[in-house]
Design an enzyme around this catalytic site. Sequence first.
Site, mmCIF file in Angstrom:
data_model
loop_
_atom_site.group_PDB
_atom_site.id
_atom_site.type_symbol
_atom_site.label_atom_id
_atom_site.label_comp_id
_atom_site.label_asym_id
_atom_site.label_seq_id
_atom_site.Cartn_x
_atom_site.Cartn_y
_atom_site.Cartn_z
ATOM 1 N N SER A 149 -53.530 -76.476 25.464
ATOM 2 C CA SER A 149 -54.309 -77.425 26.254
ATOM 3 C C SER A 149 -53.596 -77.777 27.566
ATOM 4 O O SER A 149 -53.306 -76.894 28.365
ATOM 5 C CB SER A 149 -54.612 -78.660 25.408
ATOM 6 O OG SER A 149 -55.617 -79.458 25.989
ATOM 7 N N ASP A 244 -65.423 -75.285 22.711
ATOM 8 C CA ASP A 244 -64.439 -76.060 23.454
ATOM 9 C C ASP A 244 -64.955 -76.300 24.870
ATOM 10 O O ASP A 244 -65.389 -75.355 25.531
ATOM 11 C CB ASP A 244 -63.133 -75.262 23.509
ATOM 12 C CG ASP A 244 -61.972 -76.004 24.137
ATOM 13 O OD1 ASP A 244 -62.171 -77.120 24.663
ATOM 14 O OD2 ASP A 244 -60.848 -75.449 24.113
ATOM 15 N N HIS A 274 -61.695 -76.926 20.200
ATOM 16 C CA HIS A 274 -60.420 -77.229 20.830
ATOM 17 C C HIS A 274 -59.414 -77.760 19.802
ATOM 18 O O HIS A 274 -59.729 -78.641 19.008
ATOM 19 C CB HIS A 274 -60.612 -78.281 21.921
ATOM 20 C CG HIS A 274 -59.395 -78.497 22.758
ATOM 21 N ND1 HIS A 274 -59.031 -77.638 23.773
ATOM 22 C CD2 HIS A 274 -58.428 -79.450 22.728
ATOM 23 C CE1 HIS A 274 -57.924 -78.062 24.322
ATOM 24 N NE2 HIS A 274 -57.518 -79.157 23.712
#
Length: 304
Positions: A149, A244, A274
């Site tokens: 991320s 995501d 995610h």
Amino acid sequence: MNRPDPEVQAVIDLATAGFPPLATEMTDIAEVRAFFAARPGPHAPPPHVARVTDEDADGVPVRVYDPGLHEAAPVIVFCHGGGFVLCDLDSHDPFCRSLALATEATVVSVDYRRAPEHPFPAAPEDAYTALLWASAAFPGRRIAVAGDSAGANLATVLTLLARDRGGPEIVCQALYYPMLDPTRSRPSHRENAQGYFLTADHLRWYWDGYLSSPADRTSPYAAPLAGADLSGLPPAQLVTAGFDPLRDDGLAYAEALTAAGVPVTALHHAGMFHGFLSMAGALPAAAEARATAFAALREALTAP
């Protein structure tokens, strides 16, 4: 409209239930961090790694995971996710342990300064300091960078900084569902805006906390998709997830790297969301995907 499989949706719902109403009802960073600090820790003991030590990397705290398998094991400098404002060494401790064991590499997890108290460029500068420290602390070893991320943003920024500042050499960048574009303008940001754990509101709040100046939003060291020169970067491994909001960030970055002549291995998991690589204990498909991703990184680190 496609939907996740029921077992995947159940994990999404469980993860969402344990997350605060971030960026809507809860916006104060101290309150948000207090929420996470009060949550109970994991029930299962973390994977055993031969040696785990907290070190000072020239002013940047790091945690070093040495599986003790090879004297000259390669090194992975890892940057944790959390939107540049959340998470820390402890939140990603199980993930880093698993990464070290699966890749047979020494993992250096970076406790970079977080926004909004320390906005850009504090995080990438800390990560680069840790990279330089790792290169000096483990001389002669092959080095990769990795992150999930926001940490994947920092990992790829490390490759830019190393290229632009003359080193150290990085052999691979492993980017797990990277957060790369503060404009949040690609279709997945709308298609997956709500209902799949990470939301559009979260991302807006994260970026606003991280980038204090409008000019920062076009810096290649903050937004690598904003027209950065990507030539001469090390080979990349990207993991993306179909549900995501950041899906198209990762896919677009894979295309941009390829266009710049950088070798790319793209692993897309259409039915995932995610953060799924950190939920391998709850989802067999996530465990399989993580094993594949870590095996690819191990191969890149050990290739002649």
